[in-house]
Design a protein around this motif. Structure first.
Motif, mmCIF file in Angstrom:
data_model
loop_
_atom_site.group_PDB
_atom_site.id
_atom_site.type_symbol
_atom_site.label_atom_id
_atom_site.label_comp_id
_atom_site.label_asym_id
_atom_site.label_seq_id
_atom_site.Cartn_x
_atom_site.Cartn_y
_atom_site.Cartn_z
ATOM 1 N N GLN A 133 0.839 -1.213 0.000
ATOM 2 C CA GLN A 133 0.000 0.000 0.000
ATOM 3 C C GLN A 133 0.871 1.260 0.000
ATOM 4 N N ASN A 134 1.937 1.179 -0.796
ATOM 5 C CA ASN A 134 2.897 2.277 -0.862
ATOM 6 C C ASN A 134 3.270 2.519 -2.321
ATOM 7 N N TYR A 135 3.091 3.762 -2.763
ATOM 8 C CA TYR A 135 3.397 4.120 -4.148
ATOM 9 C C TYR A 135 4.738 4.845 -4.264
ATOM 10 N N ASN A 136 5.519 4.810 -3.208
ATOM 11 C CA ASN A 136 6.779 5.547 -3.181
ATOM 12 C C ASN A 136 7.875 4.794 -3.930
ATOM 13 N N PHE A 137 8.262 5.321 -5.084
ATOM 14 C CA PHE A 137 9.397 4.769 -5.836
ATOM 15 C C PHE A 137 10.395 5.892 -6.110
ATOM 16 N N SER A 138 10.595 6.709 -5.090
ATOM 17 C CA SER A 138 11.508 7.846 -5.192
ATOM 18 C C SER A 138 12.950 7.357 -5.323
ATOM 19 N N GLU A 139 13.847 8.285 -5.645
ATOM 20 C CA GLU A 139 15.258 7.947 -5.797
ATOM 21 C C GLU A 139 15.825 7.391 -4.498
ATOM 22 N N GLU A 140 15.399 7.941 -3.352
ATOM 23 C CA GLU A 140 15.914 7.477 -2.067
ATOM 24 C C GLU A 140 15.528 6.019 -1.804
ATOM 25 N N ILE A 141 14.254 5.680 -2.015
ATOM 26 C CA ILE A 141 13.812 4.310 -1.721
ATOM 27 C C ILE A 141 14.367 3.339 -2.756
ATOM 28 N N MET A 142 14.587 3.810 -3.980
ATOM 29 C CA MET A 142 15.221 2.959 -4.991
ATOM 30 C C MET A 142 16.646 2.629 -4.556
ATOM 31 N N ARG A 143 17.333 3.629 -3.992
ATOM 32 C CA ARG A 143 18.733 3.467 -3.612
ATOM 33 C C ARG A 143 18.898 2.537 -2.417
ATOM 34 N N ILE A 144 18.019 2.652 -1.426
ATOM 35 C CA ILE A 144 18.216 1.874 -0.196
ATOM 36 C C ILE A 144 17.477 0.543 -0.184
ATOM 37 N N LEU A 145 16.506 0.343 -1.093
ATOM 38 C CA LEU A 145 15.707 -0.891 -1.052
ATOM 39 C C LEU A 145 15.731 -1.690 -2.349
ATOM 40 N N TYR A 146 15.335 -1.077 -3.431
ATOM 41 C CA TYR A 146 15.111 -1.852 -4.657
ATOM 42 C C TYR A 146 16.386 -2.173 -5.430
ATOM 43 N N ARG A 147 17.272 -1.182 -5.598
ATOM 44 C CA ARG A 147 18.479 -1.418 -6.404
ATOM 45 C C ARG A 147 19.430 -2.424 -5.776
ATOM 46 N N PRO A 148 19.687 -2.378 -4.445
ATOM 47 C CA PRO A 148 20.622 -3.354 -3.871
ATOM 48 C C PRO A 148 20.216 -4.803 -4.087
ATOM 49 N N LEU A 149 18.929 -5.051 -4.276
ATOM 50 C CA LEU A 149 18.452 -6.417 -4.511
ATOM 51 C C LEU A 149 18.094 -6.665 -5.973
ATOM 52 N N GLY A 150 18.293 -5.660 -6.817
ATOM 53 C CA GLY A 150 18.006 -5.834 -8.244
ATOM 54 C C GLY A 150 16.539 -5.950 -8.574
ATOM 55 N N VAL A 151 15.654 -5.596 -7.628
ATOM 56 C CA VAL A 151 14.213 -5.728 -7.871
ATOM 57 C C VAL A 151 13.734 -4.676 -8.863
ATOM 58 N N ASN A 152 14.434 -3.541 -8.953
ATOM 59 C CA ASN A 152 14.059 -2.508 -9.924
ATOM 60 C C ASN A 152 14.089 -3.038 -11.359
ATOM 61 N N LYS A 153 14.936 -4.035 -11.604
ATOM 62 C CA LYS A 153 15.028 -4.630 -12.950
ATOM 63 C C LYS A 153 13.892 -5.604 -13.227
ATOM 64 N N LEU A 154 13.122 -5.927 -12.195
ATOM 65 C CA LEU A 154 12.035 -6.907 -12.333
ATOM 66 C C LEU A 154 10.655 -6.262 -12.346
ATOM 67 N N PHE A 155 10.574 -4.927 -12.226
ATOM 68 C CA PHE A 155 9.295 -4.244 -12.051
ATOM 69 C C PHE A 155 8.256 -4.646 -13.093
ATOM 70 N N ASN A 156 8.677 -4.818 -14.331
ATOM 71 C CA ASN A 156 7.719 -5.119 -15.408
ATOM 72 C C ASN A 156 7.504 -6.613 -15.634
ATOM 73 N N GLU A 157 8.238 -7.447 -14.868
ATOM 74 C CA GLU A 157 8.074 -8.897 -14.996
ATOM 75 C C GLU A 157 6.803 -9.356 -14.286
ATOM 76 N N SER A 158 6.263 -10.487 -14.727
ATOM 77 C CA SER A 158 5.093 -11.061 -14.062
ATOM 78 C C SER A 158 5.533 -11.885 -12.857
ATOM 79 N N ILE A 159 4.807 -11.770 -11.759
ATOM 80 C CA ILE A 159 5.124 -12.538 -10.551
ATOM 81 C C ILE A 159 5.167 -14.032 -10.857
ATOM 82 N N SER A 160 4.280 -14.496 -11.712
ATOM 83 C CA SER A 160 4.177 -15.928 -12.011
ATOM 84 C C SER A 160 5.375 -16.464 -12.770
ATOM 85 N N GLU A 161 6.205 -15.571 -13.342
ATOM 86 C CA GLU A 161 7.356 -15.998 -14.148
ATOM 87 C C GLU A 161 8.677 -15.931 -13.392
ATOM 88 N N LEU A 162 8.653 -15.537 -12.122
ATOM 89 C CA LEU A 162 9.895 -15.340 -11.377
ATOM 90 C C LEU A 162 10.474 -16.652 -10.869
#
Length: 622
Positions: free
Chosen positions: A456-485
């Motif tokens: 329930q969070n729409y925050n994809f700011s540069e700060e949250i990308m830097r500390i959460l999504y990029r270190p785990l490479g999840v930013n590269k998966l944003f457009n992938e389907s959950i069922s294909e992971l």
């Protein structure tokens, strides 16, 4: 390795530096000395007038390093890029995928009879490919992707293998004279193979080892507790134990084990290591043989292995297998990102570990929540949790044997499960974000939509990308389907979705499952960062003793009789908790002086005896 020279424009100050990087460049100096009729060379470094910034053209550069050395602000720096070997033929190359480059694997591991070889590297680097090649399930094509696998003959393969032992292996494999026992990473394939057959019937009918070793396998893996169950009735950990047992009971020439520790508690991981060592050296009447193991739990990989071989390269593009090393040197080289013997830096970042919040007493800490006694009764299991206190901004670790109620406790705290009616626990007045142990793919959402819905969070700011999504490479998966992971990708997405929620309490059940070593280290750092950033509390159930040691502030111990009853001790201060936990599983560990990683002492060794006698089982430097 390829060197490139980069400029940090935040540090670069052309007004005061005198442009020494340009003046001292050998090509610039040579051009100035040459007579006017001699053609000048193209300079590799200059000031671009439109931006007033230093520019370096890589293909013109001599790679002498003078510009970096003379720069007074050290704004010019060298970056080493790992290059794919151009003088080696790949052992195997996959067909190109649509708009994606194919993966190439270089080299093969070494087979040593009587030794356990640990294979260490990130996900997507070719470890499972290697195991499939060694097992004979995949024939290497040596870069010829136009050759269909069913048309590749062993006669074409064998002469291309350089290492004698491996060449003999494939020769015997081609003659159907080598038996392989292979524990694969994916366990779902067992459901169809053993449909409607209970665990004990499978193991009794397929056993090929001595009675004494068979009993030891069943005892160490606690098979009696699941002997009457069908596989579809087993939990992830129980299915893992059965899978390992079904491989070790085979009389084979080589044992291949892919990620055996997923969902297993620390006790089972240590006993598993002992079983592998026994089998490789020839327990009872069995003869010595090689064992190959892929594992991401560093402490167990260290404990289990006699030899280490590293996988490095660029995940999903190419992977290279190093020469064999001793266990200590191999794991330390992996953490350093540098192979001294081969003079190759495959990662710029060095990883190390240290004790978190050492010596903190918590006596003056702010209380986040107090919980009363909790009880929960199922048909065949009963849990009793003593009352306790959770402090603000802490990371509380939960450890203990599988089947003693850790996940049940987490679900009660998260409000997913109600305690018994006679419990005094009335819940925690806080916003809770919960990542369960078993994660599913029953949605057609994209990764980004799933994270938004889950958190329930729409925050994809540069700060949250830097500390959460990029270190785990999840930013590269944003457009992938959950069922294909894949399993590892799905785990990373669930962790990010959990931590993206604005919560007071984060509960993560086995966050390191399916993740590789680097991802596990990042997870620990991210959990601590998010906890501190949100002034929140995190509770983590963890079986990787290295990650638990690096991450947690205090410890809650679960004990009892698995599947029958569970009880708690604590929460305890970290030092007291770790010592009690290690005593309960009868192990001790020291720390590597170079990087602080936990190293389990061999049972009965002098170090183990000394630490057991002193009661300091946790983390003596040596």
């Amino acid at each position: 390795m390829k060197k490139i020279y980069l400029v940090d424009y935040d540090s670069c100050n052309l007004r005061f530096c005198g442009r020494q990087c340009i003046k001292k460049c050998p090509i610039v100096i040579s051009n100035e000395k040459n007579k006017s009729h001699i053609k000048k060379q193209e300079v590799p470094i200059w000031v671009q007038k439109s931006t007033n910034q230093i520019k370096i053209k890589e293909e013109r550069c001599l790679k002498c390093g003078i510009c970096a050395n003379v720069c007074p602000t050290k704004a010019i720096y060298v970056k080493n890029i790992l290059e794919e070997p151009i003088n080696l033929i790949p052992t195997h190359k996959y067909h190109e995928r649509v708009q994606k480059e194919s993966f190439r694997l270089y080299n093969l591991p070494t087979l040593v009879s009587g030794k356990v070889t640990g294979l260490c590297g990130p996900n997507g680097i070719g470890k499972t490919t290697v195991l499939n090649i060694i097992s004979g399930n995949l024939k290497p094509n040596f870069g010829n992707i136009n050759l269909e696998e069913n048309k590749i003959s062993w006669q074409d393969i064998i002469p291309k293998i350089r290492e004698t032992e491996m060449r003999n292996h494939f020769t015997l494999l081609s003659q159907n004279d080598r038996k392989i026992a292979y524990k694969q990473q994916v366990l779902r394939i067992l459901f169809e193979k053993y449909k409607d057959i209970c665990v004990s019937d499978v193991l009794n009918s397929e056993n090929e080892v001595s009675e004494q070793f068979f009993k030891k396998i069943k005892n160490y893996l606690d098979i009696e507790a699941i002997s009457d169950r069908y596989l579809e009735e087993c939990s992830g950990g129980e299915l893992q134990r059965f899978s390992i047992a079904s491989v070790l009971i085979k009389e084979a020439d080589i044992y291949i084990i892919d990620e055996p520790c997923t969902f297993l508690d620390v006790q089972k991981r240590i006993k598993l290591a002992q079983l592998f060592q026994d089998r490789s050296k020839g327990f009872d009447k069995e003869r010595p043989c090689p064992i190959l193991v892929v594992e991401h739990d560093l402490a167990i990989l260290d404990y289990i292995s006699d030899i280490i071989q590293l996988f490095y390269g660029v995940p999903h593009k190419f992977g290279i297998i190093s020469n064999p090393m001793t266990t200590k040197k191999g794991i330390n080289a992996y953490l350093d990102g540098y192979l001294k013997s081969e003079n190759i830096e495959f990662r710029e970042i060095k990883y190390g570990f240290r004790r978190s919040t050492t010596g903190r007493t918590w006596s003056n800490a702010k209380i986040f929540a107090e919980y009363e006694n909790i009880s929960k009764t199922f048909e065949s299991f009963h849990l009793e949790v003593n009352s306790g206190v959770i402090y603000s901004s802490e990371i509380l670790g939960i450890v203990g044997e599988n089947g003693c109620g850790k996940s049940t406790f987490a679900k009660i705290l998260a409000g997913k499960l109600k305690p018994d009616n006679n419990s005094k626990f009335k819940g925690i007045n806080a916003i809770v974000s919960y990542k369960p142990q078993y994660i599913t793919q029953d949605t057609s959402n994209s990764v980004k939509d799933f994270i938004i819905e889950y958190s329930q969070n729409y925050n994809f700011s540069e700060e949250i990308m830097r500390i959460l999504y990029r270190p785990l490479g999840v930013n590269k998966l944003f457009n992938e389907s959950i069922s294909e992971l894949s399993g590892g990708e799905l785990q990373r997405v669930y962790i990010c979705a959990c931590l993206a929620k604005k919560a007071d309490l984060y509960i993560l059940d086995e966050p390191s499952a399916y993740l590789d070593i680097e991802e596990r280290i990042h997870i620990g750092q991210i959990i601590r960062t998010i906890t501190k950033r949100n002034n929140a509390v995190s509770i983590c159930i963890e079986h990787d003793i290295q990650i638990a040691d690096a991450l947690i502030d205090r410890l809650l111990l679960f004990s009892g009789k698995p599947g029958i009853y569970g009880k708690t001790l604590g929460p305890l201060l970290k030092k007291e908790g770790m010592n009690k936990f290690l005593k309960s599983i009868d192990v001790s560990f020291r720390r590597d002086p170079k990087n602080g990683r936990a190293r389990l002492n061999k049972k009965g060794s002098q170090l183990d005896k000394n630490q057991q006698a002193s009661g300091e089982l946790w983390g003596i430097h040596n």
